[in-house]
Every structure is written in structure tokens, then in C-alpha cells.
Design an enzyme around this catalytic site. Structure first.
Site, PDB file in Angstrom:
ATOM      1  N   VAL A   1      15.763   4.814 -47.713  1.00 36.50           N
ATOM      2  CA  VAL A   1      16.379   3.583 -47.199  1.00 36.50           C
ATOM      3  C   VAL A   1      17.042   3.788 -45.842  1.00 36.50           C
ATOM      4  O   VAL A   1      17.318   4.915 -45.429  1.00 36.50           O
ATOM      5  CB  VAL A   1      17.431   3.013 -48.188  1.00 36.50           C
ATOM      6  CG1 VAL A   1      16.781   2.615 -49.503  1.00 36.50           C
ATOM      7  CG2 VAL A   1      18.557   4.017 -48.431  1.00 36.50           C
ATOM      8  N   CYS A   2      17.284   2.663 -45.158  1.00 41.74           N
ATOM      9  CA  CYS A   2      18.002   2.671 -43.886  1.00 41.74           C
ATOM     10  C   CYS A   2      19.483   2.923 -44.178  1.00 41.74           C
ATOM     11  O   CYS A   2      19.984   2.399 -45.157  1.00 41.74           O
ATOM     12  CB  CYS A   2      17.870   1.337 -43.170  1.00 41.74           C
ATOM     13  SG  CYS A   2      16.157   0.857 -42.865  1.00 41.74           S
ATOM     14  N   PRO A   3      20.210   3.654 -43.350  1.00 37.07           N
ATOM     15  CA  PRO A   3      19.734   4.297 -42.134  1.00 37.07           C
ATOM     16  C   PRO A   3      19.317   5.755 -42.340  1.00 37.07           C
ATOM     17  O   PRO A   3      19.107   6.463 -41.366  1.00 37.07           O
ATOM     18  CB  PRO A   3      20.978   4.245 -41.234  1.00 37.07           C
ATOM     19  CG  PRO A   3      22.110   4.453 -42.189  1.00 37.07           C
ATOM     20  CD  PRO A   3      21.677   3.812 -43.493  1.00 37.07           C
TER      21      PRO A   3
END
Lengths: 283, 80
Positions: free
Chosen positions: B16-18
Site C-alpha cells: 500500500v501507499c506510501p
């Protein structure tokens, strides 16, 4: 009886509490910007004159509760030492809200600078039928919720496609939130009418085949929350430059002052008279 | 057209981001300027954010292709 006029105090951001002679003081915090020098002063004032805490409002503001009216002038003076002043309540233009603007990786306009400019010019603008809130958001992600403000400003971008740079990788197709871009083989098509001008294609393109042509502001009017929520209408799709934006705000306030009925929020004025009548009057 | 040589690979599917960007950045730090990193990213949010952040840091994205619903990026490390 206390020697103050509650209505007059409300005008300048002193809100009467249920507790006798105590007020919550609303500060004029433009775009949620509070400097490191101001923070210790807020702590000091809230300890000295309030109850040792501040309250953050939904519009990025700060309120200091439990201030006795006898201390108003002292508090005002101490706030001024660090460049802080009192906010607004009542039927007038409130402190302008804004996102972080250009420093955000999605930001398209300098929202903070524009907020200072708009607030500097219109904060406290008086003689309106009701309150008037202005919010400035840097891009169509709309974190500042421009459609919940009487007048909302949104940063948008117009772009250009440079075909010879494109490698048809499809990244822009994938990131476009409205499916405005399609690729078939070595042919890219772009639906201008569907584009929301967010610039995601420009930011993502590895080849700089999408380039920014110009940034501007989309303007929404008539939004509000409260007991009868109502989202704002898009009134101007693309306004370029600060002066035209300021001119639209000025004319909007004049229009509301003249055509709005007492106690009527701007969204209701627009619904009563028609969006086209408003747009014609201010453009 | 022959493809450039890849010096390092990173499969960021499911990341997942970041964190996907942070891992990309850390991997790039291990490389020499001019070397090429291959990164596999999920579509949607990751591909919306990671390429733009890589660009903002000055690196060059030399190739992008869609492979089985994911994106394969080749990034050439910038000379700093």
C-alpha cells in the site's frame, strides 16, 4: 448587568457560553496556518485566561473557551503580540479556509497565498443577509470541500497532449478518475467534456506527453451545511488569474447584499432567483 | 527493439501507499546513477502515486507496460 452588548461582541468573534460572563474567543486563522511562534502564546493565553486548552473548529479555526469578558482587551493585546487577531461571527464574510495548495503533490494552485489575498480583502464584509463562507481547495480532490461553502474555489488545470512523446503505456488511462482517456493500439483519444481538470494525467505521465497549459480556478456557489445541507453549484468552470477571481467574489457579495433576503443563506438566494440570473449578474 | 538491462527488481504487488514508494526510494538509493530498477505496481492508487513521486524525485521512467492487471515500470536512477 454586565456592560457588554452580546450582539456587538459576536460581530468580532466572541461567543457567549452558557456559563455566566464567559466567552469562547474565535481567532482569525486563515487557511489553518499557525506559526510555531504563535503556538506557545496560545498555550499561555489559554492557561492564563481560559482553562488551559483550545478548541479546533471544523473550518480550520481556533477558539479559546472560558474567557471572562473583563479579560477581552488583555487577550486581544496578547494575541496581537504574535500577529493573531479575532475572527468573525454573524452575517458577514468569515475567515477563509484553504488547503496546503502547491506543496501537496496534487495541488494545482497556490491556495494559501490566494486565501490570504481573499481574506485580506473580504474578511468581515458586512451588511449581508446571513453568514458567508469562502473555502479554497487546490485541486478537484476537494479536501477543503468547496461545495460546502457559500463560495468555493477549486484549483484546476487545462492541458495539452503532445502526441510524438506518447508511448501509449496506458498509465494516464488508468489514473484518469472519469475515464476521459482511451487508448487503442497507437491511438489515444481524449474526451474533453468528461475531463474534470485534475491534472492526474500530467503528474503521472513518464514521458511528459501530457503537459500543463494553464492553471485556474473553478468557482462553486451556494453550498452550506447545517440543518438544511445543500451542495454548491458550479458557476464558473475556469477563471484564470487572481484579479478575475477577486472580482467575481466582490460582485457575488454585492449581489447577495442586494438580492438576498434577510436571514437567507446564499444557496437559497440562488435557488430562488436562478443560477443563470446570478451568473449573468456577476460575470 | 531490445530492452535495457535491468539491475534490480522490486515486486510491490499488494503493497500500500506510501510504503510502495518508500521501498522504491530505498531500492533506488542502493543503485548507482544510471542503473535501472524494475518495479511491479498494482493498478489504481499505487500507480496513481508512485510514478509521480518517482518523477518528482528526478528519476526517469523509461518504460511502462501493463502486465496481467499490474504495471511494470523501468526506472533509471538520476545522477544527483
Amino acid at each position: 448587568m454586565a456592560d457588554y452588548d452580546v450582539k456587538d461582541l459576536k460581530r468580532v468573534g466572541f461567543m457567549k457560553q452558557k456559563e455566566k460572563d464567559l466567552f469562547s474567543i474565535r481567532l482569525r486563522v486563515v487557511g489553518g496556518y499557525v506559526s510555531a511562534d504563535q503556538l506557545p502564546k496560545l498555550a499561555e493565553i489559554s492557561r492564563k485566561y481560559g482553562r488551559g486548552y483550545i478548541h479546533l473548529t471544523t473550518r480550520q479555526g481556533i477558539e479559546i473557551p472560558f474567557i471572562h469578558f473583563n479579560d477581552f482587551e488583555k487577550v486581544r493585546g496578547e494575541l496581537a503580540e504574535v500577529g493573531l487577531s479575532i475572527g468573525a461571527c454573524g452575517p458577514r464574510v468569515r475567515t477563509v479556509t484553504a488547503c496546503q495548495g502547491e506543496i501537496c503533490s496534487h495541488g494545482l494552485i497556490a491556495a494559501q497565498e490566494l486565501a490570504l489575498m481573499v481574506d485580506g480583502r473580504f474578511f468581515g464584509y458586512d451588511g449581508l443577509p446571513h453568514k458567508f463562507k469562502i473555502g479554497i481547495t487546490g485541486c478537484p480532490n476537494a479536501c477543503i470541500k468547496p461545495t460546502e461553502n457559500d463560495l468555493g474555489i477549486m484549483g484546476v488545470v487545462e492541458k495539452e497532449f503532445i502526441e510524438e512523446r506518447c508511448t501509449y503505456c496506458g498509465l494516464c488511462v488508468d489514473v484518469c478518475p472519469v475515464g476521459a482517456i482511451t487508448i487503442e493500439g497507437d491511438k489515444l483519444s481524449y474526451d474533453h467534456d468528461r475531463c474534470v481538470k485534475c491534472g492526474d494525467c500530467i503528474f503521472v505521465c513518464p514521458m511528459d506527453a501530457w503537459v500543463k497549459k494553464r492553471a485556474g480556478c473553478r468557482i462553486y456557489v451556494g453550498g452550506k451545511m447545517g440543518k438544511f445541507p445543500h451542495l454548491g453549484h458550479e458557476a464558473f468552470d475556469f477563471v484564470e488569474g487572481e484579479d478575475p477571481v477577486l472580482r467575481i467574489i466582490e460582485r457575488t457579495l454585492e449581489f447577495y447584499r442586494e438580492r438576498g433576503e434577510k436571514g437567507e443563506r446564499f444557496g437559497d438566494t440562488i435557488d430562488r432567483l436562478g443560477l443563470d440570473v446570478y451568473v449573468e449578474a456577476v460575470k | 527493439m531490445s530492452e535495457v538491462a535491468v539491475d534490480a527488481k522490486l515486486d510491490l504487488k499488494g503493497e500500500v501507499c506510501p510504503y510502495n514508494f518508500v521501498k522504491t526510494k530505498l531500492k533506488l538509493e542502493e543503485l548507482e546513477a544510471g542503473q535501472v530498477l524494475e518495479v511491479i505496481l498494482d493498478e489504481g492508487e499505487p500507480v496513481r502515486n508512485v510514478p509521480r513521486s518517482v518523477k518528482e524525485e528526478g528519476h526517469e521512467i523509461i518504460k511502462v507496460e501493463k502486465v496481467n492487471g499490474a504495471f511494470r515500470l523501468l526506472i533509471r536512477k538520476a545522477a544527483i
